[in-house]
Design a protein around this motif. Structure first.
Motif, PDB file in Angstrom:
ATOM      1  N   ALA A   1      55.611  37.094  40.118  1.00 26.89           N
ATOM      2  CA  ALA A   1      54.432  37.740  39.416  1.00 26.89           C
ATOM      3  C   ALA A   1      53.377  36.797  39.191  1.00 26.89           C
ATOM      4  CB  ALA A   1      54.811  38.238  38.021  1.00 26.89           C
ATOM      5  N   ALA A   2      52.135  37.046  39.365  1.00 20.45           N
ATOM      6  CA  ALA A   2      50.747  36.208  38.945  1.00 20.45           C
ATOM      7  C   ALA A   2      50.903  35.808  37.280  1.00 20.45           C
ATOM      8  CB  ALA A   2      49.759  36.850  39.658  1.00 20.45           C
ATOM      9  N   PRO A   3      50.326  34.690  37.129  1.00 19.23           N
ATOM     10  CA  PRO A   3      50.041  34.576  35.775  1.00 19.23           C
ATOM     11  C   PRO A   3      49.088  35.269  35.357  1.00 19.23           C
ATOM     12  CG  PRO A   3      49.357  32.790  37.366  1.00 19.23           C
ATOM     13  CD  PRO A   3      49.795  33.395  38.019  1.00 19.23           C
ATOM     14  N   SER A   4      49.212  35.743  33.692  1.00 21.12           N
ATOM     15  CA  SER A   4      48.030  36.536  33.143  1.00 21.12           C
ATOM     16  C   SER A   4      46.844  35.580  33.083  1.00 21.12           C
ATOM     17  CB  SER A   4      48.584  37.017  31.855  1.00 21.12           C
ATOM     18  OG  SER A   4      48.484  36.063  31.172  1.00 21.12           O
ATOM     19  N   LEU A   5      45.998  36.407  32.805  1.00 21.71           N
ATOM     20  CA  LEU A   5      44.315  35.496  32.367  1.00 21.71           C
ATOM     21  C   LEU A   5      44.710  34.425  31.201  1.00 21.71           C
ATOM     22  CD1 LEU A   5      41.529  37.959  33.203  1.00 21.71           C
ATOM     23  CD2 LEU A   5      42.052  35.907  34.251  1.00 21.71           C
ATOM     24  N   ALA A   6      45.592  34.923  30.271  1.00 20.52           N
ATOM     25  CA  ALA A   6      45.828  34.066  29.054  1.00 20.52           C
ATOM     26  C   ALA A   6      46.371  32.819  29.567  1.00 20.52           C
ATOM     27  CB  ALA A   6      46.432  34.950  28.168  1.00 20.52           C
ATOM     28  N   ASP A   7      47.534  32.910  30.585  1.00 26.67           N
ATOM     29  CA  ASP A   7      48.085  31.699  30.999  1.00 26.67           C
ATOM     30  C   ASP A   7      47.254  30.954  32.029  1.00 26.67           C
ATOM     31  OD1 ASP A   7      50.522  32.780  29.826  1.00 26.67           O
ATOM     32  OD2 ASP A   7      50.718  33.856  31.622  1.00 26.67           O
ATOM     33  N   ASP A   8      46.211  31.482  32.858  1.00 31.91           N
ATOM     34  CA  ASP A   8      45.409  30.715  33.701  1.00 31.91           C
ATOM     35  C   ASP A   8      44.115  31.563  33.991  1.00 31.91           C
ATOM     36  OD1 ASP A   8      44.648  29.240  35.819  1.00 31.91           O
ATOM     37  OD2 ASP A   8      46.255  29.569  37.190  1.00 31.91           O
ATOM     38  N   PRO A   9      43.063  31.143  33.275  1.00 33.98           N
ATOM     39  CA  PRO A   9      41.748  31.603  33.415  1.00 33.98           C
ATOM     40  C   PRO A   9      41.346  31.611  34.918  1.00 33.98           C
ATOM     41  CG  PRO A   9      41.619  29.748  32.159  1.00 33.98           C
ATOM     42  CD  PRO A   9      42.915  29.919  32.273  1.00 33.98           C
ATOM     43  N   ALA A  10      41.522  30.695  35.724  1.00 28.68           N
ATOM     44  CA  ALA A  10      41.272  30.514  37.151  1.00 28.68           C
ATOM     45  C   ALA A  10      41.892  31.346  38.002  1.00 28.68           C
ATOM     46  CB  ALA A  10      41.474  28.964  37.631  1.00 28.68           C
ATOM     47  N   MET A  11      43.235  31.547  37.774  1.00 32.87           N
ATOM     48  CA  MET A  11      44.011  32.362  38.945  1.00 32.87           C
ATOM     49  C   MET A  11      44.604  33.616  38.195  1.00 32.87           C
ATOM     50  SD  MET A  11      43.530  31.006  42.050  1.00 32.87           S
ATOM     51  CE  MET A  11      44.968  31.865  42.820  1.00 32.87           C
ATOM     52  N   GLY A  12      44.545  33.835  37.064  1.00 27.59           N
ATOM     53  CA  GLY A  12      45.574  34.828  36.215  1.00 27.59           C
ATOM     54  C   GLY A  12      45.028  36.211  36.724  1.00 27.59           C
ATOM     55  N   PHE A  13      46.045  37.201  36.625  1.00 27.08           N
ATOM     56  CA  PHE A  13      45.992  38.189  37.000  1.00 27.08           C
ATOM     57  C   PHE A  13      45.489  39.308  36.147  1.00 27.08           C
ATOM     58  CE2 PHE A  13      47.052  42.004  39.633  1.00 27.08           C
ATOM     59  CZ  PHE A  13      47.852  42.953  38.890  1.00 27.08           C
ATOM     60  N   ASP A  14      44.430  40.029  36.298  1.00 30.77           N
ATOM     61  CA  ASP A  14      43.979  41.291  35.610  1.00 30.77           C
ATOM     62  C   ASP A  14      44.119  42.708  36.020  1.00 30.77           C
ATOM     63  OD1 ASP A  14      42.386  43.086  34.267  1.00 30.77           O
ATOM     64  OD2 ASP A  14      40.774  42.022  34.057  1.00 30.77           O
ATOM     65  N   PRO A  15      45.224  43.636  35.839  1.00 28.50           N
ATOM     66  CA  PRO A  15      45.437  44.782  36.258  1.00 28.50           C
ATOM     67  C   PRO A  15      44.271  45.704  36.422  1.00 28.50           C
ATOM     68  CG  PRO A  15      46.301  44.508  33.906  1.00 28.50           C
ATOM     69  CD  PRO A  15      45.784  43.455  34.403  1.00 28.50           C
ATOM     70  N   ASP A  16      42.906  45.566  35.795  1.00 32.98           N
ATOM     71  CA  ASP A  16      41.925  46.082  35.837  1.00 32.98           C
ATOM     72  C   ASP A  16      40.960  45.527  37.014  1.00 32.98           C
ATOM     73  OD1 ASP A  16      42.410  47.970  33.901  1.00 32.98           O
ATOM     74  OD2 ASP A  16      41.653  46.552  32.197  1.00 32.98           O
ATOM     75  N   ALA A  17      41.496  44.438  37.934  1.00 32.91           N
ATOM     76  CA  ALA A  17      40.527  44.037  38.809  1.00 32.91           C
ATOM     77  C   ALA A  17      41.256  43.971  39.938  1.00 32.91           C
ATOM     78  CB  ALA A  17      40.034  42.601  38.310  1.00 32.91           C
ATOM     79  N   VAL A  18      41.763  45.180  40.347  1.00 29.66           N
ATOM     80  CA  VAL A  18      42.715  45.143  41.577  1.00 29.66           C
ATOM     81  C   VAL A  18      41.961  46.585  42.441  1.00 29.66           C
ATOM     82  CG1 VAL A  18      45.022  45.615  42.565  1.00 29.66           C
ATOM     83  CG2 VAL A  18      44.660  44.334  40.685  1.00 29.66           C
ATOM     84  N   THR A  19      41.891  46.283  43.803  1.00 25.99           N
ATOM     85  CA  THR A  19      41.565  47.513  44.634  1.00 25.99           C
ATOM     86  C   THR A  19      42.779  47.926  45.224  1.00 25.99           C
ATOM     87  OG1 THR A  19      39.063  46.671  44.854  1.00 25.99           O
ATOM     88  CG2 THR A  19      40.350  48.231  46.610  1.00 25.99           C
ATOM     89  N   VAL A  20      43.013  49.178  45.177  1.00 24.09           N
ATOM     90  CA  VAL A  20      44.264  49.849  45.873  1.00 24.09           C
ATOM     91  C   VAL A  20      43.864  50.820  47.105  1.00 24.09           C
ATOM     92  CG1 VAL A  20      46.591  50.818  45.312  1.00 24.09           C
ATOM     93  CG2 VAL A  20      45.465  49.739  43.603  1.00 24.09           C
ATOM     94  N   SER A  21      44.520  50.799  48.049  1.00 29.37           N
ATOM     95  CA  SER A  21      44.079  51.649  49.098  1.00 29.37           C
ATOM     96  C   SER A  21      44.673  53.037  48.808  1.00 29.37           C
ATOM     97  CB  SER A  21      44.471  51.175  50.545  1.00 29.37           C
ATOM     98  OG  SER A  21      45.908  51.309  50.525  1.00 29.37           O
ATOM     99  N   ASP A  22      44.491  53.949  49.516  1.00 28.88           N
ATOM    100  CA  ASP A  22      45.397  55.291  49.475  1.00 28.88           C
ATOM    101  C   ASP A  22      46.629  54.817  50.080  1.00 28.88           C
ATOM    102  OD1 ASP A  22      43.462  56.800  48.586  1.00 28.88           O
ATOM    103  OD2 ASP A  22      42.662  57.473  50.612  1.00 28.88           O
ATOM    104  N   THR A  23      47.716  55.548  49.607  1.00 31.35           N
ATOM    105  CA  THR A  23      49.052  55.209  50.197  1.00 31.35           C
ATOM    106  C   THR A  23      49.128  56.223  51.196  1.00 31.35           C
ATOM    107  OG1 THR A  23      50.121  54.719  48.195  1.00 31.35           O
ATOM    108  CG2 THR A  23      51.627  55.452  49.636  1.00 31.35           C
ATOM    109  N   ILE A  24      49.649  55.727  52.526  1.00 30.77           N
ATOM    110  CA  ILE A  24      49.399  56.629  53.684  1.00 30.77           C
ATOM    111  C   ILE A  24      50.967  56.750  54.147  1.00 30.77           C
ATOM    112  CG2 ILE A  24      48.732  56.499  56.153  1.00 30.77           C
ATOM    113  CD1 ILE A  24      46.285  57.067  54.201  1.00 30.77           C
ATOM    114  N   ASP A  25      51.511  57.854  54.701  1.00 28.23           N
ATOM    115  CA  ASP A  25      52.550  58.030  55.133  1.00 28.23           C
ATOM    116  C   ASP A  25      52.655  58.264  56.681  1.00 28.23           C
ATOM    117  OD1 ASP A  25      54.250  58.830  52.818  1.00 28.23           O
ATOM    118  OD2 ASP A  25      53.518  60.668  52.617  1.00 28.23           O
ATOM    119  N   ILE A  26      53.526  57.264  57.389  1.00 28.18           N
ATOM    120  CA  ILE A  26      53.444  57.067  58.758  1.00 28.18           C
ATOM    121  C   ILE A  26      54.576  57.580  59.363  1.00 28.18           C
ATOM    122  CG2 ILE A  26      53.132  55.313  60.647  1.00 28.18           C
ATOM    123  CD1 ILE A  26      51.518  53.479  58.268  1.00 28.18           C
TER     124      ILE A  26
END
Length: 170
Positions: free
Chosen positions: A3-28
């Motif tokens: 798991a990536a560190p949270s912003l509270a843990d690391d303001p340079a590399m922390g993870f914010d779930p509101d800042a994630v682009t997600v593609s459509d999920t494609i069945d192949i």
């Protein structure tokens, strides 16, 4: 996957779930191994990938991946060079690269391409781009919509390529 560190843990590399682009999920309708072979056959990206038309890397952990991307921000505008580093490699499951936090360019990000086997002859694919650190939400607001279009287009092209190969058309 760690798991990536949270912003509270690391303001340079922390993870914010509101800042994630997600593609459509494609069945192949092709095995995960076929999709994996296409994703790791970097010299042939220009044959199928509408977003990343060139990729060069050894795919070893920490190795650079040099890419040429189509600029979706300008509706098919000029190509853009991109340099990131391999940070995830799990055959038939995960291929990831990341851009580090740099003093002169503080916009770190991580792209994950996920393959989930759904049967011996089928799988599911999706891609995410997590914009990290305190600047991540701003990058997401600017780039998220066009990156989603690029990732969705790439996922559909990957499906067509994999199903064509698996069905004998490739």
């Amino acid at each position: 996957m760690k798991a990536a560190p949270s912003l509270a843990d690391d303001p340079a590399m922390g993870f914010d779930p509101d800042a994630v682009t997600v593609s459509d999920t494609i069945d192949i309708a092709a095995p995960a191994r076929v999709v994996w072979e296409i994703l790791t056959d970097l010299p042939r990206y220009n044959e199928w990938n509408p977003f990343c038309i060139r990729a060069v890397s050894t795919l070893e952990m920490g190795a650079p991946i040099e890419m040429t991307l189509i600029n979706y921000a300008t509706a098919g505008g000029p190509t853009v060079p991109n340099l990131e580093y391999i940070c995830g490699f799990e055959p038939e499951r995960l291929l990831s690269w990341e851009f580090p936090n740099l003093d002169y360019w503080p916009y770190p990000a991580r792209r994950d391409q996920v393959i989930e086997a759904t049967g011996p002859e089928s799988c599911r694919y999706y891609s995410t781009d997590a914009f990290l650190g305190a600047n991540g939400i701003h990058v997401f607001r600017f780039a998220g919509p066009w990156i989603k279009r690029a990732f969705d287009d790439s996922a559909l092209a990957l499906k067509a390529r994999a199903e064509g190969f698996h069905g004998g058309g490739g």
